[in-house]
Structure formats: structure tokens, C-alpha cells
Scaffold this active site. Structure first.
Site, PDB file in Angstrom:
ATOM      1  N   LYS A 153       0.866  -1.181   0.000  1.00 52.70           N
ATOM      2  CA  LYS A 153       0.000   0.000   0.000  1.00 52.70           C
ATOM      3  C   LYS A 153       0.902   1.230   0.000  1.00 52.70           C
ATOM      4  CE  LYS A 153      -3.096   3.068   1.683  1.00 52.70           C
ATOM      5  NZ  LYS A 153      -2.242   4.190   1.245  1.00 52.70           N
ATOM      6  N   GLU A 226       8.062   1.952  11.505  1.00 56.82           N
ATOM      7  CA  GLU A 226       9.121   2.953  11.321  1.00 56.82           C
ATOM      8  C   GLU A 226       8.438   4.312  11.313  1.00 56.82           C
ATOM      9  OE1 GLU A 226      12.398   0.370   8.869  1.00 56.82           O
ATOM     10  OE2 GLU A 226      11.701   2.249   8.020  1.00 56.82           O
TER      11      GLU A 226
END
Ligand code: TXE
Length: 454
Positions: A153, A226
Site C-alpha cells: 500500500k 518505522e
């Protein structure tokens, strides 16, 4: 969904978002394809990635231009990003064999023991827009090499780049039922959270990352995040070459229009060199070329998202109210496009949002400190823990500061850099888990312990 060029505010393309039904179909096709992919010998899987590596170079002109048009990154930096992504891919090509090979623990005993690394299955790679190639390859390359299926995505702001990535992976020989792109905004990402995937690898903001961790917790599958940062840089009073330190700090602050997860977000300078540092820093910042990002000489392009202009304005206003002195910039350019010039606030302090919350733009606060102890205390005063940089000629003194940082990465006489051989990981609100290095290869497989008799 409209893809808008942030430099001109023109619509580049209208594109249909994937419905939850379409996303489910993609997942089902990956379910069918992934076991055959996992059965392909590792060397052959790596061969496909080698082809992808070559294609990125062959098509670099088209890819760089698309990236610049949709996120506003200066063209030269788009080329740099592709080069950087290829270096990371090269690392995975060269090192995956070693870290994914079966590992014999005891071969001679009556009971022989070994570890075999198996793919996780089908993973979600939910990605950010600021470095779509770099943050993308951290995940989908080792995931594919490890034998996984990938639901990729891309950010809605980097959709065209995501489509190029898919096209080139297919061209390189990755089967369609092994890699599928999911087009759309947050709702498309949300649909992935509802599916029974075997891992979630997210790059993006703290807010979304935390939401994803919370909403996938009951699945008991790996979740890696992250996230953002508020990365400090400290200039000690023994630095000799103020010019090159200011140059590095400025580049760290404004590269990619300040939209890097490990951008220098706040600077602390020892009082003995404070005035000299500021003069040099500001005179360099004034010279930065701002303008059309497709022009190769441009160093500062537009911000990628319009909303960010108001956000940065609020930080600047708040900094001024709290005693900050604006030496450069301070507001958007009055022209079409989301241009925000380099902005420098001195006399900064921790009452300011500019020094405590992620800016994600070419806006920097500089604060004077009296000694290393005060610098350390301020550097640590943050919920984030991505990177921290120290500039000094004395390694021991710098090391003492680096040891006290609660961050995944520390820098001595450098900043804003990522290396494929080192783990990339954030602590506290900057994330969970690590990509890159051998840890970022092993992150996409699960161990199976064999106990063998006979
Ligand atoms: O994040 P967002 P952005 C960080 C950077 C900054 C942020 C910028 O520091 O904080 O990323 O990225 C999807 N369910 N890093 O603005 O908005 C959304 O569509 C599922 C850190 O893109 O959080 C997009 O694809 N998905 C870094 C993605 O989440 C959802 C490197 C990220 O969007 C969703 C680079 C939902 N409910 C940037 N809502 C590092 N540490 O390495 C949105 N999304």
C-alpha cells in the site's frame, strides 16, 4: 482520488481507489500464489530482484520525473533516491543467502538440530510518501526474497510511483499473485487491517503507526513500525571547521524539503561557537535555490502536502510567542504550489512546539547550551528516539553523549544518513523493530527448529 502536483497544484491524474472487495480479491490471489513462490529456490527469487535492480536504473529518468511530479522532491534528489534504493537492494542481493540459509546447530550428535527460516506468509507493506523507493525497498525486497506474498500500500501521495514499482517487479519476473498494490487513502490501509495477514510493516506517522499496532494486536503477528522523529544535532565548542558543520547540519535539516524521518529537527550549539555557527548557517541557508523541482539546480521544492503549510506556520508563530527570533523565512511563498522557504528560528527553547514536535518541513530551531550536560538533557527531552548527532573533534567526548541517547541510531560528525548494513530502528515513539542489516532480512521469516533422530 486525485493525484496533485504540489509544485503547480494541477491534477496530474484521476485514479480509482480500491474498494474493500477489490482488496479482498487481491488478498485471495496472494493466498493462492504465495506457497508456490516460497517453493521457488532462493537463488531464483534473488534473480528476479536482480532484474528489478537493473530496471530501476534503465528507467531512472521516467521514475525520477514521476516521483518529483507527485511529491515535489527536487529532481536531483529523486535520482539520488533511486540510487540509494539500488544500493540497499544490492545489499539484500548479496547478503540474503547467508541469513536465510538453514543453520545446523549440532550435526554430529545422536539428535541433530537445525534451524530453517520460513516465510511469514502474506504481509502488508503500508508505506509513506517521503521516500517511497527507500522505505518501500526496506520491506518488499527482503519480504519477496524471503518467500512472502506482499500487499503493498503506497501512500496516496506516491501512488504513481507505487504503480511503477509494481510494473517493474512484474517485468522482473515477480508473479502477479505474489505482489499486489493497494490503491487508496487511509481507508484502503484500514481494509488491510481487517484481513488475516501474517505481518504488518508500516512506515509513517506515530499516530497511524500506533493505531495499526493497536488494531492488529489481537492477531498476534509481527508488527513493525518505522515512525517519525525529532532528531537533535549538537555542535560542541571544539569543532574546528564551523563551515562544514553548518553545511552538514543545513543539509540534514532541509534535504527533501525537510521531510525526512531522520531530518535534523533541532540544533543545540555550545555558547562558545553559537554566534559563529548561526552566521554561517543562515548565510548558507539564504543561498539555497528554491523553485521548480523539475529543474536540476533546484535544492528546495514545494512541500508534498498542502496541510503542512498551516502546521509549519503554527510552529513558527508559537516559536515567536515563546521568545524565538526569526532570522530567515517564516511563511509560504505567495505563488501557486506549496512552497515554504528555509526558516531559521534562534533563541529557541523547549517551550516551543518547534523544539518538541516533529516539524517535517524546512523549518529549524537553534538553541544555545552552556555545556554537554545541558545539551544531553535537552536532546533527551523528547518522546521520539530515532537518531541523534554530535559534532566534535574529540571522539571520547562525543561518545559520552552518544551513549546517553535513547535512540536507534547515533552519529558522530555526520547526520541524516541510513546504511543498508546497519539496523534502522526507532525507539519510544519512533517505532518498533528494525529494517535493513541482517535483522531486516530475518524480520520477514520465522524460525522452525528441527530435532532429528535417526
Ligand atoms: O504518514 P501517515 P505519512 C514518518 C515521518 C512522518 C511520516 C510521514 O517521520 O512522521 O512518516 O508519512 C496509511 N490504517 N517516516 O504522512 O499519514 C496511509 O494511507 C492503515 C518514518 O505518509 O501515517 C499511508 O499509506 N493505513 C520513517 C501510510 O498509512 C493507514 C521513514 C502512512 O501515512 C491508515 C519515512 C489506517 N487507519 C517516514 N491511515 C522511518 N522511521 O524510517 C493512513 N494509513
Amino acid at each position: 482520488m486525485q493525484i496533485i502536483n504540489p509544485a503547480t497544484e494541477e491534477v496530474i491524474q484521476d485514479i480509482a481507489e480500491d474498494s474493500p472487495e477489490a482488496i479482498l480479491k487481491k488478498f485471495q490471489s496472494l493466498k493462492e500464489g504465495q506457497p508456490s513462490w516460497a517453493a521457488v529456490p532462493l537463488k531464483k527469487r534473488i534473480t528476479c530482484i536482480e532484474r528489478f535492480y537493473a530496471l530501476l536504473d534503465e528507467e531512472k529518468d521516467t521514475l525520477s520525473k514521476t516521483l518529483t511530479m507527485e511529491v515535489g522532491k527536487p529532481l536531483q534528489q529523486s535520482y539520488n533516491e533511486l540510487n540509494g534504493a539500488r544500493k540497499r537492494i544490492e545489499y539484500f542481493i548479496k547478503n540474503s543467502d547467508r541469513w536465510l540459509a538453514d543453520e545446523w546447530i549440532t550435526e554430529e550428535d545422536a539428535t541433530r538440530e537445525k534451524i530453517v527460516y520460513e516465510p511469514l506468509g502474506i504481509i502488508a507493506n503500508i508505506s509513506a510518501w517521503n521516500y517511497p523507493y527507500l522505505v518501500g525497498v526496506n520491506v518488499f525486497i527482503p519480504a519477496l526474497i524471503g518467500g512472502n506474498g506482499v500487499m503493498y500500500k503506497p501512500s496516496e501521495y506516491a501512488t504513481l510511483t507505487g504503480l511503477h514499482i509494481q510494473r517493474l517487479l512484474y517485468q522482473a519476473g515477480i508473479p502477479e499473485d505474489v505482489f499486489q498494490i493497494v490503491i487508496g487513502k487511509g481507508m484502503a490501509g484500514q481494509a488491510l487491517l481487517e484481513l488475516p495477514l501474517n505481518g504488518y510493516f508500516f512506515t509513517g506517522s506515530y499516530r497511524t503507526g500506533r493505531y495499526i499496532a493497536e488494531h492488529t494486536a489481537s492477531k498476534l503477528v509481527p508488527v513493525q513500525l518505522e515512525l517519525g522523529g525529532k532528531d537533535p544535532l549538537y555542535v560542541m565548542d571544539d569543532v574546528e571547521d564551523i563551515d562544514s558543520v553548518a553545511e552538514a547540519a543545513l543539509e540534514g535539516a532541509v534535504y527533501n524539503n525537510g521531510q525526512s524521518c531522520c531530518a535534523v529537527e533541532r540544533i543545540y550549539v555550545h555558547e562558545n561557537v553559537y554566534d559563529r555557527f548561526i552566521d554561517t548557517f543562515v548565510s548558507k541557508a539564504k543561498k539555497l535555490a528554491i523553485g521548480n523541482p523539475l529543474d536540476k539546480a533546484t535544492e528546495i521544492g514545494p512541500l508534498s502536502r498542502k496541510e503542512q503549510i498551516d502546521f509549519l506556520m503554527q510552529q513558527v508563530d508559537d516559536a515567536k510567542e515563546n521568545g524565538g527570533k526569526l532570522l530567515l523565512g517564516g511563511g509560504p511563498l505567495q505563488q501557486s504550489g506549496y512552497f515554504f522557504p528555509p526558516t531559521v528560528v534562534v533563541n529557541a527553547n523547549h517551550k516551543m512546539k518547534l523544539m518538541t514536535e516533529e516539524s517535517f518541513g524546512p523549518v529549524i530551531g537553534i538553541q544555545k547550551v552552556k555545556d554537554d550536560q545541558e545539551a544531553v538533557q535537552l536532546m533527551k527531552d523528547t518522546p521520539y528516539g530515532l537518531t541523534a548527532a554530535v559534532y566534535s573533534k574529540d571522539f571520547k567526548r562525543a561518545e559520552d553523549v552518544m551513549k546517553q541517547m535513547d535512540t536507534g541510531t547515533v552519529y558522530w560528525n555526520c547526520c541524516d544518513r541510513v546504511s543498508a548494513g546497519l539496523p534502522w530502528s526507532g525507539r519510544k515513539s519512533s517505532g518498533l523493530g528494525a529494517t535493513l542489516s541482517y535483522m531486516g532480512i530475518r524480520a520477514f521469516v520465522q524460525p522452525k527448529a528441527y530435532h532429528l533422530r535417526g
